[in-house]
Design an enzyme around this catalytic site. Structure first.
Site, PDB file in Angstrom:
ATOM      1  N   HIS A   1       7.042  10.702  18.123  1.00 21.39           N
ATOM      2  CA  HIS A   1       7.713  11.228  16.932  1.00 21.39           C
ATOM      3  C   HIS A   1       9.224  11.214  17.162  1.00 21.39           C
ATOM      4  O   HIS A   1       9.708  11.555  18.244  1.00 21.39           O
ATOM      5  CB  HIS A   1       7.216  12.645  16.663  1.00 21.39           C
ATOM      6  CG  HIS A   1       8.074  13.428  15.733  1.00 21.39           C
ATOM      7  ND1 HIS A   1       8.459  12.954  14.497  1.00 21.39           N
ATOM      8  CD2 HIS A   1       8.646  14.667  15.856  1.00 21.39           C
ATOM      9  CE1 HIS A   1       9.214  13.860  13.900  1.00 21.39           C
ATOM     10  NE2 HIS A   1       9.350  14.891  14.696  1.00 21.39           N
TER      11      HIS A   1
ATOM     12  N   CYS B   1       5.548  17.681  11.586  1.00 20.92           N
ATOM     13  CA  CYS B   1       5.919  16.381  12.145  1.00 20.92           C
ATOM     14  C   CYS B   1       4.746  15.680  12.816  1.00 20.92           C
ATOM     15  O   CYS B   1       4.821  14.482  13.108  1.00 20.92           O
ATOM     16  CB  CYS B   1       7.061  16.551  13.143  1.00 20.92           C
ATOM     17  SG  CYS B   1       8.570  17.240  12.394  1.00 20.92           S
TER      18      CYS B   1
ATOM     19  N   ASN C   1      15.214  12.324  11.868  1.00 19.22           N
ATOM     20  CA  ASN C   1      13.872  12.893  11.989  1.00 19.22           C
ATOM     21  C   ASN C   1      13.269  12.995  10.596  1.00 19.22           C
ATOM     22  O   ASN C   1      13.715  13.790   9.776  1.00 19.22           O
ATOM     23  CB  ASN C   1      13.965  14.272  12.645  1.00 19.22           C
ATOM     24  CG  ASN C   1      12.624  14.963  12.793  1.00 19.22           C
ATOM     25  OD1 ASN C   1      11.632  14.569  12.188  1.00 19.22           O
ATOM     26  ND2 ASN C   1      12.587  16.025  13.582  1.00 19.22           N
TER      27      ASN C   1
END
Length: 352
Positions: free
Chosen positions: A269, A122, A300
């Site tokens: 993020h 990520c 996500n």
């Protein structure tokens, strides 16, 4: 002593244009709960997610990466033949060989340029942005296209409460190049391999292949192969994030020379809305500073989440091109990467 020539680099670099692609299929919490033992309300309370996008039909990681890259190129006032490199930040390309970036570059009419994949979970987009900026400063290229693209749902166990409700698919891209004033600070990045297994595949490729080979012999003692899935120890990741990330953010500000009072936008993020609120509070950012919340309807999307979140803020007017933003990507590795940046102009061709 032989003298080796040095390319003339550019001191000032910035994100000059942005593009994104959001898959057509919208998946609500209610739909996720048809398979997962949960409720829509519980999912939103714990994650901040109402909906996420999943690929469907003929959408693939290659097609969505190319679509985001195409929009970024169209939203940047340069000829695409000036782009010297394509960096594809992803953890979900389906093959180790061939890697994805050359194929995506070909789809964009950039066949022949330097093209490589960058895998850092990520935090991948932050790593890619840092590498691109440094390549331009070193004089290796004038312009670099950085794409974050993920099809996380390909490797999800729909019954896993730790992942099935969180992840989505999507792609975002930026063109990085020289600018009159610097728009990308030095990258602050790091990793914690001691806790790497907190986010991991359930089996490695060799074990998976050995199991498949045993299945070919119909050995009754061998269980069915099933899917190779991603698993996450949520509480452990949350604790790591709570301790590590505020320090990373403070260091990013220190290295940029920008005071936290001068930060106009916060783009973390999109992993979990609760983590992001905690980071904003612990860093002491002003109450009214806009903070990305693309997770609410996108989920996500790993390495794609930061460019997707930036694009959403620019398109909706929550942020404006030229504003000073603090970015931070974090996740598998465990790893993180953050920068202080100047936001690119709002895209003329948005993703929604």
């Amino acid at each position: 002593m032989v003298s080796i020539a040095v390319n003339k680099g550019r001191d000032n670099v910035a994100m000059l244009g942005i593009g994104a692609y959001r898959p057509q299929r919208i998946v609500s919490n209610a739909e996720v709960c048809e398979t997962l033992d949960s409720t829509p309300e519980w999912i939103f309370e714990r994650t901040g997610i109402h909906n996420r996008r999943w690929i469907s039909g003929d959408e693939t990681i290659q097609s969505i990466a190319a679509a985001a890259g195409e929009r970024a190129l169209k939203n940047t006032p340069i000829d695409r033949d000036k782009v010297g490199a394509v960096i594809l930040c992803t953890s979900s390309w389906l093959k180790l060989t061939p890697h994805g970036a050359p194929s995506v570059a070909h789809d964009l009419g950039l066949n022949g340029v330097a093209a490589f994949d960058l895998t850092s979970g990520c935090g991948g987009f932050g790593y890619g942005l840092g590498v691109a900026a440094d390549l331009i400063r070193a004089g290796s290229f004038d312009y670099v296209l950085v794409i974050g693209a993920e099809t996380m749902t390909v490797g999800l166990d729909p019954t896993d409460r730790g992942t099935a409700m969180i992840f989505g698919d999507g792609a975002g891209a930026v063109v990085v190049g020289p600018a009159e004033e610097n728009g990308i600070s030095p990258t602050v990045w790091g990793s914690d391999g001691e806790n790497a297994e907190a986010i991991s595949q359930d089996v490695d490729f060799l074990a998976y292949m050995n199991k498949a080979q045993a299945m070919q012999g119909t050995d009754p003692a061998v269980e069915p192969i099933g899917r190779m899935s991603l698993h996450m120890e949520g509480p452990k990741v949350f604790r790591w994030a709570a301790v590590t990330l505020p320090r990373a953010l403070s260091t990013a500000l220190e290295n940029s020379g920008v005071a936290k009072e001068d930060i106009e936008v916060f783009v973390p993020h999109q992993a979990n809305a609760r983590i992001n609120e905690l980071m904003k509070k612990n860093l002491g950012l002003a109450e009214g500073i806009p903070m990305a919340n693309d997770i609410e309807n996108t989920g996500n999307t790993s390495a794609a989440s930061i460019p997707l979140a930036i694009e959403e803020m620019l398109v909706t007017g929550k942020a404006k091109g030229g504003q000073v933003a603090l970015l931070l990507g974090f996740g598998a590795g465990l790893s993180y990467a953050g920068q202080v940046v100047t936001l690119p102009p709002a895209p003329k061709e948005p993703s929604f």
